[in-house]
Design an enzyme around this catalytic site. Structure first.
Site, short mmCIF file in Angstrom:
data_model
loop_
_atom_site.label_atom_id
_atom_site.label_comp_id
_atom_site.label_asym_id
_atom_site.label_seq_id
_atom_site.Cartn_x
_atom_site.Cartn_y
_atom_site.Cartn_z
N ASP A 39 0.83 -1.15 0.15
CA ASP A 39 0.08 -0.20 0.08
C ASP A 39 0.71 1.35 0.19
O ASP A 39 0.54 2.29 0.29
CB ASP A 39 -1.04 -0.08 1.18
N HIS A 238 23.13 1.61 -19.52
CA HIS A 238 21.76 2.17 -18.58
C HIS A 238 22.08 1.28 -17.37
O HIS A 238 21.46 0.94 -16.65
CB HIS A 238 20.48 1.65 -19.12
N ASP A 255 26.34 9.86 -15.14
CA ASP A 255 25.05 10.69 -15.89
C ASP A 255 23.92 10.82 -14.93
O ASP A 255 23.49 9.96 -14.63
CB ASP A 255 24.66 9.42 -17.07
N HIS A 345 25.23 4.47 -29.41
CA HIS A 345 24.09 5.20 -29.12
C HIS A 345 24.04 6.39 -29.87
O HIS A 345 24.94 6.80 -30.56
CB HIS A 345 23.98 5.48 -27.70
N HIS A 356 13.92 12.40 -21.99
CA HIS A 356 13.78 12.20 -23.33
C HIS A 356 12.33 12.94 -23.68
O HIS A 356 11.47 12.12 -23.94
CB HIS A 356 13.69 10.68 -23.65
N GLU A 379 25.70 14.17 -26.43
CA GLU A 379 26.32 13.22 -25.51
C GLU A 379 27.06 12.07 -26.32
O GLU A 379 26.42 10.98 -26.10
CB GLU A 379 25.08 12.81 -24.70
N1 GLY Z 1 20.44 10.01 -18.73
C1 GLY Z 1 19.69 9.56 -20.11
C2 GLY Z 1 20.27 9.94 -21.29
O1 GLY Z 1 21.38 10.44 -21.16
O2 GLY Z 1 19.66 9.94 -22.14
MN MN Z 2 20.73 12.25 -22.35
MN MN Z 3 22.10 11.61 -19.57
#
Ligand code: GLY
Ligand code: MN
Ligand code: MN
Length: 433
Positions: A39, A238, A255, A345, A356, A379
Site C-alpha cells: 500500500d 543504462h 550521468d 547510441h 527524453h 552526448e
Molecule cells: N540520462 C539519459 C540519457 O542521457 O539519455
Molecule cells: Mn541524455
Molecule cells: Mn544523460
C-alpha cells in the site's frame, strides 16, 4: 481570482486550438498514483502533457478543451478527511478560482457528463496508446455519446500526440527559465561532487553525494535514475546498480540530472577517481570532446536536427582510425557504420518536461530543423568493451560527455557549461579542491 501562472497554461491551450478541427474536443487525463509495493506509492509525478496544458498537479483529473478554447475540467472535490492523510487538494472551487478553467466538475461525474458534453461533435483528440485503461474508458464514453445522437456521423477519434509534441519542441520563455535553473543545479552539483571525490569512494558513495547536492540546491528528485559507473561499468549504457567499488586508476562515468519545476536537466561527466587521466584515457577522452564540440556547433537554427549526429559520427570515426582501432577507409567506416562497435547510441535527444522529451525528430518524412529555443542534449561517447578488437590496455575505458544545448539566434548556448568538461579543467577542479 486567477493564479498568475494560470495564464501561461491558458495561452498554451489557446495556441493548441489552432491545430484542432472545427467542432472537436481534446481530452487528456492526469497521471494516477502508482503503487510501489503493497500500500505504498511512488512519489506522484504529473503527466508531462497534462501539466503542460494545465499546471495542475493532482491525480484523478481530466481536461476537455474544445476548438474554441473553452475548457471543462474534472477533478476531485475537496475532502477534509482525505486531506488529513494526503495533504491539500484544490477541489472544484479552488480549480475554478486559480486555474483559469471555464467550468469545473466533479471527477466522479465524468462517466455521466462526458458523453453529454461531446455528443454531436465531429472529432475527439486524445493521446491514444499512452494509458490503456483511459483509452478503453474513453472509447466506451465516445460510444455512449454516439448512441445519443443516432442521426449524426460517429465521432472520429484522433491522436494529438504529434500536435502537442511539435508544440513542446520550442520552449516558451518561462520554460527556458526553469530549464536554466534545472541545468544550473545539476551543473553545480556535478562540480561540487567532482571536486570532492577521492580514491576509496564507491559508486554508491558518489551517487549519494549527487542526490544530496540536488536536494540541498532545491531539486527534490533526479530527472532519471543516476548512472554512476566505475571502470568498465561505464560501457553498460543504462548501468544503474551503482553498488561497486572503484579502483585507483579507474574512470568514473556519472550521468545524473535533476528535475526543477518539472523540467529535466541531463549531464554526463567522466573523471578519473584519482584526479589524473592515464594517457590512454586521455587520448580517448579528447576524441569524445572533439566530437562533442563539433556536434554543439551543429545545433544551429535552420540545420537538420540530425546534423549533430552526422558530425559526431565523422569525428568519432576519424578518432577511432587515429587511435588505430579501425583501419578501414573513412568512407567504409561511415557507410558500414563500423564506429558502432565503440559508439553505440545516438548523439542526444530533445530535453524538457521529460528527460527524453516527447517531441518528434521528423515530421511528414522531413527531419525537424532547429529553431530558436529548442533544447537538445549532446552526448557522444566511446566505449571499449572486453570483446573489442583492440590491445588490452584500452579495454574497459568508457567515456561520455553530455551537455544540454539550446538553439539561439546567436548560435548554440550550453546550459550546463558551469561544470567543466575539458580533461585538463576537470583535473584542475579535482586537484585544487
Ligand atoms: N540520462 C539519459 C540519457 O542521457 O539519455
Ligand atoms: Mn541524455
Ligand atoms: Mn544523460
Amino acid at each position: 481570482m486567477t493564479n498568475s501562472s494560470a495564464n501561461i497554461y491558458k495561452k498554451r491551450r489557446e495556441n493548441l486550438t489552432n491545430f484542432l478541427e472545427e467542432g472537436s474536443y481534446l481530452i487528456i487525463n492526469s497521471a494516477s498514483n502508482v503503487i510501489r509495493n503493497n500500500d505504498t506509492t511512488f512519489p506522484f509525478r504529473q503527466n508531462s502533457n497534462f501539466f503542460y496544458l494545465t499546471g495542475f498537479n493532482e491525480p484523478e483529473c481530466v481536461l476537455l478543451l474544445n476548438n474554441n478554447g473553452k475548457t471543462t475540467f474534472f477533478c476531485r472535490p475537496k475532502n477534509p478527511d482525505l486531506e488529513k492523510w494526503d495533504g491539500f487538494m484544490h477541489g472544484i472551487e479552488g480549480a475554478k478560482e486559480n486555474f483559469a478553467f471555464d467550468n469545473v466538475l466533479n471527477i466522479e461525474e465524468l462517466e455521466k457528463l462526458l458523453p453529454e458534453i461531446i455528443k454531436g461533435c465531429s472529432t475527439v483528440y486524445s493521446l491514444i496508446g499512452k494509458d490503456q485503461s483511459f483509452d478503453e474508458k474513453l472509447i466506451t464514453l465516445i460510444n455512449r455519446a454516439n448512441s445519443m445522437e443516432r442521426h449524426q456521423a460517429n465521432i472520429d477519434l484522433k491522436n494529438f500526440s504529434n500536435i502537442i509534441g511539435k508544440m513542446r519542441l520550442t520552449k516558451y520563455e518561462d520554460e527556458i527559465n526553469l530549464m536554466k535553473k534545472s541545468c544550473h543545479i545539476a551543473a553545480m552539483s556535478h562540480k561540487e561532487v567532482i571536486s570532492n571525490v577521492k580514491v576509496g569512494m564507491s559508486e554508491f558513495d558518489i551517487e549519494s553525494m549527487y542526490l544530496n547536492q540536488f536536494r540541498i540546491r532545491g531539486s527534490r528528485y533526479p530527472s532519471y535514475t543516476p548512472i554512476v559507473a566505475g571502470g568498465k561499468n561505464a560501457c553498460i549504457l543504462h548501468y544503474i546498480d551503482n553498488n561497486q567499488s572503484i579502483e585507483d586508476g579507474d574512470l568514473v562515468l556519472v550521468d545524473a540530472g535533476c528535475e526543477y519545476g518539472m523540467y529535466a536537466s541531463d549531464i554526463t561527466r567522466t573523471f578519473p577517481i584519482n584526479g589524473k587521466y592515464s594517457s590512454e584515457q586521455r587520448a580517448v577522452y579528447d576524441v569524445v570532446l572533439e566530437a562533442h564540440n563539433a556536434a554543439c556547433n551543429a545545433v544551429k537554427i535552420g540545420n537538420s536536427c540530425m546534423e549533430p549526429q552526422n558530425v559526431s559520427e565523422t569525428v568519432i570515426s576519424q578518432g577511432l582510425k587515429d587511435l588505430g582501432f579501425l583501419t578501414q577507409s573513412m568512407d567504409e567506416i561511415l557507410e558500414k557504420q563500423l564506429f558502432r562497435e565503440f559508439y553505440y547510441h545516438k548523439i542526444g535527444h530533445w530535453l524538457g518536461l521529460d528527460v527524453h522529451d516527447d517531441c518528434p525528430y521528423s515530421v511528414n518524412g522531413s527531419d525537424v530543423k532547429f529553431e530558436e529555443n529548442m533544447v537538445m542534449t549532446i552526448e557522444p561517447g566511446i566505449y571499449i568493451n572486453d570483446t573489442a578488437p583492440v590491445e588490452e590496455k584500452w579495454k574497459g575505458i568508457g567515456i561520455r560527455i553530455e551537455n544540454d544545448i539550446r538553439a539561439t539566434k546567436k548560435g548554440f548556448e550550453n546550459l550546463t557549461h558551469e561544470v567543466p568538461y575539458d580533461a585538463s579543467e576537470i583535473e584542475s577542479l579535482m586537484n585544487n579542491a
